[in-house]
Write a protein that holds these residues in place. Sequence first.
Motif, mmCIF file in Angstrom:
data_model
loop_
_atom_site.group_PDB
_atom_site.id
_atom_site.type_symbol
_atom_site.label_atom_id
_atom_site.label_comp_id
_atom_site.label_asym_id
_atom_site.label_seq_id
_atom_site.Cartn_x
_atom_site.Cartn_y
_atom_site.Cartn_z
ATOM 1 N N TYR A 91 -1.964 6.776 17.076
ATOM 2 C CA TYR A 91 -2.809 7.055 15.920
ATOM 3 C C TYR A 91 -3.371 5.747 15.357
ATOM 4 C CZ TYR A 91 -0.397 11.553 16.086
ATOM 5 O OH TYR A 91 0.129 12.755 16.502
ATOM 6 N N THR A 92 -4.538 5.817 14.762
ATOM 7 C CA THR A 92 -5.083 4.690 14.013
ATOM 8 C C THR A 92 -4.681 4.886 12.559
ATOM 9 O OG1 THR A 92 -6.979 4.459 15.496
ATOM 10 C CG2 THR A 92 -7.172 3.490 13.291
ATOM 11 N N VAL A 93 -3.944 3.923 12.034
ATOM 12 C CA VAL A 93 -3.409 4.049 10.661
ATOM 13 C C VAL A 93 -3.947 2.883 9.844
ATOM 14 C CG1 VAL A 93 -1.362 4.342 9.250
ATOM 15 C CG2 VAL A 93 -1.315 5.079 11.639
ATOM 16 N N SER A 94 -4.626 3.176 8.758
ATOM 17 C CA SER A 94 -5.231 2.125 7.949
ATOM 18 C C SER A 94 -4.930 2.343 6.485
ATOM 19 C CB SER A 94 -6.756 2.086 8.165
ATOM 20 O OG SER A 94 -7.320 3.374 7.976
ATOM 21 N N ALA A 95 -4.635 1.226 5.798
ATOM 22 C CA ALA A 95 -4.321 1.300 4.374
ATOM 23 C C ALA A 95 -5.566 1.636 3.569
ATOM 24 C CB ALA A 95 -3.739 -0.028 3.898
ATOM 25 N N VAL A 96 -5.381 2.469 2.563
ATOM 26 C CA VAL A 96 -6.464 2.811 1.634
ATOM 27 C C VAL A 96 -6.203 2.056 0.342
ATOM 28 C CG1 VAL A 96 -7.628 4.660 0.381
ATOM 29 C CG2 VAL A 96 -6.674 5.093 2.667
ATOM 30 N N PRO A 130 6.510 9.158 -15.706
ATOM 31 C CA PRO A 130 5.165 9.751 -15.697
ATOM 32 C C PRO A 130 4.099 8.864 -15.054
ATOM 33 C CG PRO A 130 5.824 9.115 -17.936
ATOM 34 C CD PRO A 130 7.046 9.030 -17.080
ATOM 35 N N ARG A 131 4.326 7.555 -15.031
ATOM 36 C CA ARG A 131 3.373 6.673 -14.344
ATOM 37 C C ARG A 131 3.430 6.876 -12.834
ATOM 38 N NH1 ARG A 131 5.523 1.084 -16.183
ATOM 39 N NH2 ARG A 131 7.445 2.294 -15.914
ATOM 40 N N VAL A 132 4.605 7.258 -12.340
ATOM 41 C CA VAL A 132 4.787 7.500 -10.913
ATOM 42 C C VAL A 132 4.316 8.890 -10.526
ATOM 43 C CG1 VAL A 132 6.521 7.744 -9.079
ATOM 44 C CG2 VAL A 132 6.672 5.845 -10.702
ATOM 45 N N THR A 133 4.597 9.866 -11.362
ATOM 46 C CA THR A 133 4.274 11.252 -11.005
ATOM 47 C C THR A 133 2.787 11.570 -11.127
ATOM 48 O OG1 THR A 133 4.805 12.027 -13.252
ATOM 49 C CG2 THR A 133 6.577 12.071 -11.606
ATOM 50 N N ALA A 134 2.014 10.675 -11.721
ATOM 51 C CA ALA A 134 0.558 10.835 -11.744
ATOM 52 C C ALA A 134 -0.013 10.194 -10.487
ATOM 53 C CB ALA A 134 -0.025 10.175 -12.991
ATOM 54 N N LEU A 135 -0.492 11.000 -9.557
ATOM 55 C CA LEU A 135 -1.009 10.466 -8.298
ATOM 56 C C LEU A 135 -2.200 9.538 -8.538
ATOM 57 C CD1 LEU A 135 -1.024 13.545 -5.863
ATOM 58 C CD2 LEU A 135 0.455 11.535 -5.758
ATOM 59 N N ALA A 158 -7.283 12.725 -4.302
ATOM 60 C CA ALA A 158 -8.414 13.235 -3.526
ATOM 61 C C ALA A 158 -7.974 13.657 -2.132
ATOM 62 C CB ALA A 158 -9.502 12.162 -3.440
ATOM 63 N N ALA A 159 -7.086 12.857 -1.517
ATOM 64 C CA ALA A 159 -6.578 13.209 -0.193
ATOM 65 C C ALA A 159 -5.765 14.498 -0.251
ATOM 66 C CB ALA A 159 -5.730 12.070 0.357
ATOM 67 N N PHE A 160 -4.931 14.610 -1.266
ATOM 68 C CA PHE A 160 -4.140 15.826 -1.446
ATOM 69 C C PHE A 160 -5.046 17.045 -1.629
ATOM 70 C CE2 PHE A 160 -2.343 18.965 -4.339
ATOM 71 C CZ PHE A 160 -1.128 19.273 -3.736
ATOM 72 N N GLY A 163 0.807 -1.217 0.000
ATOM 73 C CA GLY A 163 0.000 0.000 0.000
ATOM 74 C C GLY A 163 0.838 1.263 0.000
ATOM 75 N N LEU A 164 0.336 2.264 -0.709
ATOM 76 C CA LEU A 164 1.004 3.560 -0.798
ATOM 77 C C LEU A 164 0.314 4.635 0.019
ATOM 78 C CD1 LEU A 164 1.786 3.707 -4.634
ATOM 79 C CD2 LEU A 164 3.331 3.069 -2.771
ATOM 80 N N LEU A 165 -0.999 4.521 0.199
ATOM 81 C CA LEU A 165 -1.760 5.574 0.874
ATOM 82 C C LEU A 165 -2.354 5.032 2.166
ATOM 83 C CD1 LEU A 165 -2.884 8.498 0.747
ATOM 84 C CD2 LEU A 165 -4.913 7.532 -0.383
ATOM 85 N N TRP A 166 -2.159 5.775 3.261
ATOM 86 C CA TRP A 166 -2.618 5.374 4.583
ATOM 87 C C TRP A 166 -3.373 6.532 5.220
ATOM 88 C CZ3 TRP A 166 -1.135 0.425 6.437
ATOM 89 C CH2 TRP A 166 -0.238 -0.252 5.597
ATOM 90 N N LYS A 167 -4.506 6.211 5.823
ATOM 91 C CA LYS A 167 -5.305 7.204 6.525
ATOM 92 C C LYS A 167 -4.897 7.211 7.998
ATOM 93 C CE LYS A 167 -10.136 8.696 7.114
ATOM 94 N NZ LYS A 167 -11.554 8.348 6.824
ATOM 95 N N ILE A 168 -4.688 8.412 8.546
ATOM 96 C CA ILE A 168 -4.233 8.561 9.926
ATOM 97 C C ILE A 168 -5.320 9.267 10.724
ATOM 98 C CG2 ILE A 168 -2.393 9.457 11.411
ATOM 99 C CD1 ILE A 168 -0.641 9.605 8.878
ATOM 100 N N GLU A 169 -5.787 8.607 11.784
ATOM 101 C CA GLU A 169 -6.897 9.140 12.554
ATOM 102 C C GLU A 169 -6.572 9.185 14.044
ATOM 103 O OE1 GLU A 169 -10.886 7.748 10.516
ATOM 104 O OE2 GLU A 169 -9.470 6.069 10.590
#
Length: 363
Positions: free
Chosen positions: A357-362, A111-116, A122-124, A87-93
């Motif tokens: 913190y509660t950290v969960s993969a998105v 360019p495949r990497v630089t495109a979020l 959406a998080a950004f 996972g690359l994106l994690w939500k921190i609560e």
Amino acid sequence: MHSQPVLSRIRTTCAQLPNLVFAVAAFLPFALLILLALGLLWGTGSARAETANTCNGTSLVKQLAASNPQKLAEARAAAAAAPNGRGLLWKIEKPGVAPSWLFGTMHVTDPRVTALPSAAQAAFDTAGTVVIETIDILDPVKAQAALLTKPELTMFTDGTTLNELLSADETKIIEAELARRGIPLALVSRMKPWMIAGLVALPACELARKADGVEFLDIKIANAASDQGKQLLGLESIGEQMAAMADLPMEFHIQGLVETIKLADLMPDIMATMVDLYLQGEISQIMPVILAAGPADMEQDASGYAAFEERIVTMRNHVMAERAAPILDAGNAFIAIGALHLPGKQGLVALLEDAGYTVSAVR
């Protein structure tokens, strides 16, 4: 006849140093430690056919699947044992605080990497604060001036030359690879070994994009944040990142230089592997797969990875987690750091969980 072009390329590289040093510290395993150190320099004698828009590497995952599926299965099993390795994106609560986000980056211009990914974008978009490893990279002139106050971090300042630290065999290996790129060893002999390794490490396609001014992912995120009026913060200074490199033993740096040169012809495939696994979110697979597909002596050489991991990854993880805490307690932040900092028992995900913190993969 190469002297003037080489000098010009070295001057160009030094001028870009603040941007490029940032790339060392956060994504790559030890055998690839130097890959992103100085990403603008390459020799005129390179035989590779890549261009600014074309990378010709083949993923080592595909190669292993065809040639040695058992080794691939073992590499994947090793990766699966690492906590938070996918996972690359994690939500921190945290109760009473607006959620924040942790995103793993790769410091390349593909360019495949630089495109979020859409979820990360959406998080950004919703975040009021954006955090990267160091904001020093956004002001190259200022960052370069700061680095020039400590030349010992990048150069031998006591009269030592690299030649004095190498065995005859090591000198032959390094001299031949530099000559292939039109760079006399004497011209760079006062550079620290990890700097020289940066001259030969990256595939030509990545070097060409950097030379053309293409932004790697972290810079792109930071510039987008500035353009949108978001608060932009950093977790480290570039001096701290450089000091982390300088803290490693000289023997380690010499080993890294020699290994990088030994792997020079494999670098396009290694880069393709890293990008493919990164895009799949399979961060913990990267090192096991590369070791499984690399030269027979690579796993033995990689014993030095522990020292790199401790100083360049683990120690910095603790610093970044501590400095991220007040930002997370304010809420609504988007923290983008090298993906190698996320997995493991002492990765940022685990450290933030330990901090409450509660950290969960998105997914």
